[in-house]
Design a protein around this motif. Structure first.
Motif, PDB file in Angstrom:
ATOM      1  N   LEU A 110       0.601   8.292  12.015  1.00 47.26           N
ATOM      2  CA  LEU A 110       0.750   7.472  10.750  1.00 47.26           C
ATOM      3  C   LEU A 110      -0.500   6.621  10.492  1.00 47.26           C
ATOM      4  N   SER A 111      -0.941   5.936  11.501  1.00 48.49           N
ATOM      5  CA  SER A 111      -2.169   4.988  11.003  1.00 48.49           C
ATOM      6  C   SER A 111      -3.354   5.566  10.789  1.00 48.49           C
ATOM      7  N   ARG A 112      -3.549   6.610  11.252  1.00 48.16           N
ATOM      8  CA  ARG A 112      -4.845   7.465  11.001  1.00 48.16           C
ATOM      9  C   ARG A 112      -4.768   8.080   9.403  1.00 48.16           C
ATOM     10  N   SER A 113      -3.404   8.649   9.298  1.00 47.63           N
ATOM     11  CA  SER A 113      -3.170   9.290   7.952  1.00 47.63           C
ATOM     12  C   SER A 113      -3.305   8.395   6.751  1.00 47.63           C
ATOM     13  N   ARG A 114      -2.831   7.146   6.937  1.00 39.22           N
ATOM     14  CA  ARG A 114      -2.999   6.091   6.108  1.00 39.22           C
ATOM     15  C   ARG A 114      -4.460   5.721   5.761  1.00 39.22           C
ATOM     16  N   ALA A 115      -5.196   5.566   6.932  1.00 40.56           N
ATOM     17  CA  ALA A 115      -6.674   5.282   6.972  1.00 40.56           C
ATOM     18  C   ALA A 115      -7.198   6.403   6.010  1.00 40.56           C
ATOM     19  N   GLU A 144      10.613  -9.313  12.480  1.00 37.56           N
ATOM     20  CA  GLU A 144      10.161  -8.460  11.465  1.00 37.56           C
ATOM     21  C   GLU A 144       9.160  -9.160  10.568  1.00 37.56           C
ATOM     22  N   ARG A 145       9.201 -10.509  10.715  1.00 39.81           N
ATOM     23  CA  ARG A 145       7.947 -11.098   9.757  1.00 39.81           C
ATOM     24  C   ARG A 145       6.768 -10.717  10.312  1.00 39.81           C
ATOM     25  N   ASN A 146       6.592 -10.880  11.886  1.00 43.46           N
ATOM     26  CA  ASN A 146       5.417 -10.560  12.368  1.00 43.46           C
ATOM     27  C   ASN A 146       4.981  -8.960  12.438  1.00 43.46           C
ATOM     28  N   MET A 147       6.079  -7.945  12.452  1.00 44.87           N
ATOM     29  CA  MET A 147       5.628  -6.656  12.417  1.00 44.87           C
ATOM     30  C   MET A 147       5.151  -6.291  10.900  1.00 44.87           C
ATOM     31  N   ALA A 148       5.526  -7.245   9.896  1.00 47.06           N
ATOM     32  CA  ALA A 148       5.117  -6.983   8.442  1.00 47.06           C
ATOM     33  C   ALA A 148       3.648  -7.216   8.584  1.00 47.06           C
ATOM     34  N   LEU A 149       3.052  -8.471   9.242  1.00 44.72           N
ATOM     35  CA  LEU A 149       1.635  -9.050   9.347  1.00 44.72           C
ATOM     36  C   LEU A 149       0.781  -7.835  10.070  1.00 44.72           C
ATOM     37  N   ASN A 150       1.400  -7.301  11.051  1.00 43.39           N
ATOM     38  CA  ASN A 150       0.582  -6.275  11.695  1.00 43.39           C
ATOM     39  C   ASN A 150       0.429  -4.961  11.073  1.00 43.39           C
ATOM     40  N   ARG A 151       1.136  -4.639  10.126  1.00 45.63           N
ATOM     41  CA  ARG A 151       1.129  -3.158   9.430  1.00 45.63           C
ATOM     42  C   ARG A 151       0.126  -3.373   8.366  1.00 45.63           C
ATOM     43  N   ARG A 152      -1.163  -2.838   8.533  1.00 45.86           N
ATOM     44  CA  ARG A 152      -2.265  -2.982   7.490  1.00 45.86           C
ATOM     45  C   ARG A 152      -3.001  -1.993   7.580  1.00 45.86           C
ATOM     46  N   VAL A 153      -3.859  -2.135   6.639  1.00 44.97           N
ATOM     47  CA  VAL A 153      -5.173  -1.094   6.673  1.00 44.97           C
ATOM     48  C   VAL A 153      -6.495  -1.990   6.341  1.00 44.97           C
ATOM     49  N   MET A 197       0.602  -1.203  -0.004  1.00 45.32           N
ATOM     50  CA  MET A 197       0.055   0.022  -0.011  1.00 45.32           C
ATOM     51  C   MET A 197       0.614   1.403   0.090  1.00 45.32           C
ATOM     52  N   PHE A 198       1.928   1.490   0.755  1.00 46.14           N
ATOM     53  CA  PHE A 198       2.721   2.690   1.107  1.00 46.14           C
ATOM     54  C   PHE A 198       4.004   2.499   1.153  1.00 46.14           C
ATOM     55  N   PRO A 199       4.796   3.147   0.948  1.00 49.50           N
ATOM     56  CA  PRO A 199       6.223   3.327   0.971  1.00 49.50           C
ATOM     57  C   PRO A 199       6.549   3.443   2.437  1.00 49.50           C
ATOM     58  N   THR A 200       7.703   2.976   2.743  1.00 51.78           N
ATOM     59  CA  THR A 200       8.116   2.892   4.332  1.00 51.78           C
ATOM     60  C   THR A 200       7.944   4.520   4.910  1.00 51.78           C
ATOM     61  N   ARG A 258       1.355   7.883   1.483  1.00 48.75           N
ATOM     62  CA  ARG A 258       1.095   8.121   0.188  1.00 48.75           C
ATOM     63  C   ARG A 258       0.810   6.797  -0.536  1.00 48.75           C
ATOM     64  N   LEU A 259      -0.475   6.184  -1.300  1.00 46.64           N
ATOM     65  CA  LEU A 259      -0.478   5.065  -1.820  1.00 46.64           C
ATOM     66  C   LEU A 259       0.199   4.972  -3.054  1.00 46.64           C
ATOM     67  N   THR A 260       0.934   3.940  -3.001  1.00 46.19           N
ATOM     68  CA  THR A 260       1.509   3.558  -4.187  1.00 46.19           C
ATOM     69  C   THR A 260       0.441   3.515  -5.466  1.00 46.19           C
ATOM     70  N   SER A 261       0.850   3.285  -6.641  1.00 45.81           N
ATOM     71  CA  SER A 261      -0.090   3.451  -7.980  1.00 45.81           C
ATOM     72  C   SER A 261      -0.856   2.328  -7.919  1.00 45.81           C
ATOM     73  N   SER A 262      -0.320   0.985  -7.839  1.00 42.27           N
ATOM     74  CA  SER A 262      -0.941  -0.202  -7.541  1.00 42.27           C
ATOM     75  C   SER A 262      -2.081  -0.327  -6.462  1.00 42.27           C
ATOM     76  N   ALA A 263      -1.584   0.450  -5.278  1.00 43.45           N
ATOM     77  CA  ALA A 263      -2.924   0.316  -4.359  1.00 43.45           C
ATOM     78  C   ALA A 263      -3.753   1.369  -4.567  1.00 43.45           C
ATOM     79  N   SER A 264      -3.571   2.425  -5.212  1.00 40.80           N
ATOM     80  CA  SER A 264      -4.731   3.105  -5.698  1.00 40.80           C
ATOM     81  C   SER A 264      -5.645   2.768  -6.532  1.00 40.80           C
ATOM     82  N   TYR A 265      -5.076   1.977  -7.581  1.00 40.45           N
ATOM     83  CA  TYR A 265      -6.030   1.237  -8.421  1.00 40.45           C
ATOM     84  C   TYR A 265      -6.852   0.205  -7.724  1.00 40.45           C
TER      85      TYR A 265
END
Length: 232
Positions: free
Chosen positions: A169-174, A207-216, A120-123, A127-134
């Motif tokens: 950050l989480s609210r801005s992404r939402a 790192e694996r678990n943190m990646a699972l938790n970062r989401r919208v 969805m977002f760069p680190t 800002r949404l990536t183009s594929s996420a925006s689509y």
């Protein structure tokens, strides 16, 4: 005649209110909605009319209303999943699979769409990536067919950094995801929530678990009575 009409109108109102506060569960939301609606309608009819005819009328009204609610949830979930090139996945373990970047689920009360942060977002950005925006735009286009659906968008982070930073950050992404939905011309009632690092799917111990938790997550509700606090 007036009394009969009054009873019918009252019965419709009572059944609608009862269904609004209840939800179906199980494998077929349409079937469960029909069964639950019939039961609630029958109870309402008996309470208002105190006779068999009122009970039967109430059951019929409840069946129709319950079926519509179940059908709408099923239809929305299927429409959205197809538009995103996936299927409806109600397996709770799917959220723990790092290969699942996009999950559409339907628990019988609401539809939820989960997007992993990495798609969805760069680190550190909202800002949404183009594929996420689509992809989010596709969801918005489907929602034009369901103008009564209530939309809630919630953002989640891992626990690195302070709580306030992650909340912003989480609210801005939402908010970014919500804004993208509404650029498709929808007018649905909506809520935007930042959950910071509350409600992790797994402990933030790798790192694996943190990646699972970062989401919208996008929640689609048939009414306000089934709306949840996504941060708890």
């Amino acid at each position: 005649m007036y009394i009969k009409k009054f009873k019918t109108v009252t019965l419709v109102s009572v059944v609608a209110a009862m269904l609004g506060g209840c939800a179906s569960t199980g494998t077929s939301n349409t079937t469960d909605g029909l069964i639950g609606g019939a039961a609630l309608g029958a109870l309402a009819g008996q309470a208002i009319g105190h006779d068999t005819k009122s009970t039967m009328i109430g059951a019929a009204i409840g069946t129709a209303a319950g079926g519509l609610i179940g059908y709408s949830l099923d239809q929305q979930a299927n429409d959205i999943a197809r538009s995103l090139g996936t299927g409806v996945n109600n397996d709770p373990l799917a959220y723990l699979d790092p290969n699942q970047d996009l999950i559409v689920s339907n628990n019988g009360r609401y539809v939820k769409i989960m997007f992993r942060d990495r798609m969805m977002f760069p680190t550190g950005s909202s800002r949404l990536t183009s594929s996420a925006s689509y992809k989010v735009g596709k969801v918005g286009r489907i929602l034009r067919e369901y103008p009564q659906t209530i939309v809630q968008v919630a953002g989640f982070t891992d626990d690195r950094g302070g709580y306030d930073y992650n909340y912003r950050l989480s609210r801005s992404r939402a908010k970014t995801v919500s804004d993208r939905l509404y650029r498709e011309g929808i007018n649905n009632p909506s809520y935007v929530t930042g959950c910071s690092y509350n409600k992790p799917l797994v402990p933030n111990n790798s790192e694996r678990n943190m990646a699972l938790n970062r989401r919208v997550e996008i929640y689609l509700y048939p009414n306000n009575n089934v709306r949840v606090d996504p941060c708890r």
